[in-house]
Design a protein around this motif. Structure first.
Motif, PDB file in Angstrom:
ATOM      1  N   ALA A 194       0.741  -0.783   0.396  1.00  0.00           N
ATOM      2  CA  ALA A 194       0.130  -0.342  -0.232  1.00  0.00           C
ATOM      3  C   ALA A 194       0.592   1.260   0.162  1.00  0.00           C
ATOM      4  O   ALA A 194       0.689   2.466  -1.201  1.00  0.00           O
ATOM      5  N   LEU A 195       1.974   1.387   1.035  1.00  0.00           N
ATOM      6  CA  LEU A 195       2.713   2.554   0.199  1.00  0.00           C
ATOM      7  C   LEU A 195       3.453   2.604  -0.639  1.00  0.00           C
ATOM      8  O   LEU A 195       3.741   4.140  -1.299  1.00  0.00           O
ATOM      9  N   SER A 196       4.086   1.666  -1.809  1.00  0.00           N
ATOM     10  CA  SER A 196       3.918   1.483  -2.264  1.00  0.00           C
ATOM     11  C   SER A 196       3.274   2.027  -3.554  1.00  0.00           C
ATOM     12  O   SER A 196       3.469   2.997  -4.780  1.00  0.00           O
ATOM     13  N   ALA A 197       2.278   1.589  -3.594  1.00  0.00           N
ATOM     14  CA  ALA A 197       1.361   1.807  -4.331  1.00  0.00           C
ATOM     15  C   ALA A 197       0.390   4.137  -3.675  1.00  0.00           C
ATOM     16  O   ALA A 197       0.524   4.763  -5.241  1.00  0.00           O
ATOM     17  N   ALA A 198       0.743   4.294  -2.747  1.00  0.00           N
ATOM     18  CA  ALA A 198       0.601   5.552  -2.292  1.00  0.00           C
ATOM     19  C   ALA A 198       1.278   6.363  -2.512  1.00  0.00           C
ATOM     20  O   ALA A 198       1.476   7.314  -3.208  1.00  0.00           O
ATOM     21  N   GLU A 199       2.157   6.304  -2.504  1.00  0.00           N
ATOM     22  CA  GLU A 199       3.913   6.794  -3.149  1.00  0.00           C
ATOM     23  C   GLU A 199       3.648   6.995  -4.914  1.00  0.00           C
ATOM     24  O   GLU A 199       4.223   8.133  -5.430  1.00  0.00           O
ATOM     25  N   ALA A 200       3.208   5.915  -5.061  1.00  0.00           N
ATOM     26  CA  ALA A 200       3.129   5.983  -7.188  1.00  0.00           C
ATOM     27  C   ALA A 200       2.317   7.078  -7.540  1.00  0.00           C
ATOM     28  O   ALA A 200       2.176   8.323  -8.550  1.00  0.00           O
ATOM     29  N   LEU A 201       1.494   6.898  -6.199  1.00  0.00           N
ATOM     30  CA  LEU A 201      -0.580   7.950  -6.178  1.00  0.00           C
ATOM     31  C   LEU A 201      -0.200   9.149  -6.373  1.00  0.00           C
ATOM     32  O   LEU A 201      -0.287  10.239  -6.753  1.00  0.00           O
ATOM     33  N   LEU A 231      -6.471   6.519  -2.766  1.00  0.00           N
ATOM     34  CA  LEU A 231      -6.355   6.615  -2.057  1.00  0.00           C
ATOM     35  C   LEU A 231      -6.717   6.076  -0.956  1.00  0.00           C
ATOM     36  O   LEU A 231      -5.530   5.199  -0.146  1.00  0.00           O
ATOM     37  N   LEU A 232      -8.065   6.606  -0.437  1.00  0.00           N
ATOM     38  CA  LEU A 232      -8.407   5.193   1.066  1.00  0.00           C
ATOM     39  C   LEU A 232      -8.515   4.069  -0.203  1.00  0.00           C
ATOM     40  O   LEU A 232      -8.328   2.990   0.742  1.00  0.00           O
ATOM     41  N   GLU A 233      -8.936   4.067  -1.593  1.00  0.00           N
ATOM     42  CA  GLU A 233      -8.727   2.988  -1.897  1.00  0.00           C
ATOM     43  C   GLU A 233      -7.555   1.589  -1.197  1.00  0.00           C
ATOM     44  O   GLU A 233      -7.616   0.656  -1.025  1.00  0.00           O
ATOM     45  N   ILE A 234      -6.567   2.471  -2.386  1.00  0.00           N
ATOM     46  CA  ILE A 234      -5.011   1.693  -0.974  1.00  0.00           C
ATOM     47  C   ILE A 234      -4.863   1.725  -0.147  1.00  0.00           C
ATOM     48  O   ILE A 234      -4.428   0.576   0.491  1.00  0.00           O
ATOM     49  N   SER A 235      -5.117   2.400   1.147  1.00  0.00           N
ATOM     50  CA  SER A 235      -5.391   2.642   1.798  1.00  0.00           C
ATOM     51  C   SER A 235      -6.388   1.164   2.821  1.00  0.00           C
ATOM     52  O   SER A 235      -5.710   0.237   3.915  1.00  0.00           O
ATOM     53  N   ARG A 236      -7.414   1.251   2.000  1.00  0.00           N
ATOM     54  CA  ARG A 236      -8.181   0.075   2.876  1.00  0.00           C
ATOM     55  C   ARG A 236      -7.739  -1.148   2.571  1.00  0.00           C
ATOM     56  O   ARG A 236      -7.817  -2.372   3.016  1.00  0.00           O
ATOM     57  N   ASP A 237      -6.901  -1.191   1.373  1.00  0.00           N
ATOM     58  CA  ASP A 237      -6.379  -2.825   0.698  1.00  0.00           C
ATOM     59  C   ASP A 237      -5.301  -2.799   1.262  1.00  0.00           C
ATOM     60  O   ASP A 237      -5.455  -4.038   2.253  1.00  0.00           O
ATOM     61  N   GLY A 238      -4.215  -2.395   2.264  1.00  0.00           N
ATOM     62  CA  GLY A 238      -3.626  -2.004   3.330  1.00  0.00           C
ATOM     63  C   GLY A 238      -3.775  -2.768   4.491  1.00  0.00           C
ATOM     64  O   GLY A 238      -3.183  -3.312   4.948  1.00  0.00           O
ATOM     65  N   LEU A 239      -5.153  -1.684   5.309  1.00  0.00           N
ATOM     66  CA  LEU A 239      -5.568  -2.453   6.680  1.00  0.00           C
ATOM     67  C   LEU A 239      -6.157  -3.617   6.694  1.00  0.00           C
ATOM     68  O   LEU A 239      -5.760  -3.987   7.699  1.00  0.00           O
ATOM     69  N   THR A 240      -6.852  -3.760   5.583  1.00  0.00           N
ATOM     70  CA  THR A 240      -7.604  -5.152   5.047  1.00  0.00           C
ATOM     71  C   THR A 240      -6.320  -6.642   5.428  1.00  0.00           C
ATOM     72  O   THR A 240      -6.434  -6.894   6.525  1.00  0.00           O
ATOM     73  N   ARG A 241      -4.807  -5.965   5.116  1.00  0.00           N
ATOM     74  CA  ARG A 241      -3.634  -6.707   4.636  1.00  0.00           C
ATOM     75  C   ARG A 241      -3.202  -6.815   5.899  1.00  0.00           C
ATOM     76  O   ARG A 241      -2.463  -7.935   7.073  1.00  0.00           O
TER      77      ARG A 241
END
Length: 138
Positions: free
Chosen positions: A35-42, A79-89
């Protein structure tokens, strides 16, 4: 001074459920490497839209309704969806804490815009305060 940690300040001028939602969002992408990598790319995509001062000014003026090449709301939703995915894990029991942010993004306007709208229709101080008052759950 340079530290080996990042301090993230939470929102403190909003209802408690929204403040907790922000903390859950940060947790979702700061504690999950994917999720951090995805947020950084976004964030990189967002930064490529315009100079940072232009993005900052647009965000301050129009909040989620701002557009500089792309709607800011689109980035907020991603960003919220990225966070949701990371929080789910990372901490799946905390995913329901994101609901207040879901509601803000579904409405498409920031809490600040809601306050401005309330002022435009309730300029008498008592009516305005009643319109923007937070209720404390019992």
């Amino acid at each position: 001074r340079v530290k080996s940690t990042i301090e993230v300040r939470g929102a403190d001028a909003c209802p408690l459920p929204l403040a907790l939602s922000g903390i859950a969002m940060w947790t979702g992408f700061l504690y999950d490497p994917d999720a951090l990598s995805a947020a950084e790319a976004l964030g990189q995509q967002f930064a490529e839209l315009a100079p940072i001062d232009e993005l900052f000014d647009a965000a301050c003026k129009d909040g989620l309704q701002a557009e500089v090449g792309q709607p800011f709301l689109r980035f907020a939703r991603e960003l919220l969806e990225i966070s949701r995915d990371g929080l789910t894990r990372y901490q799946p029991d905390s995913v329901p804490l994101l609901k207040p942010l879901d509601e803000v993004l579904e409405a498409g306007q920031s809490p600040g815009r809601s306050v401005l709208d309330a002022w435009s229709t309730n300029s008498a101080p008592d009516a305005f305060l009643k319109a923007v008052a937070y209720t404390v759950p019992s």
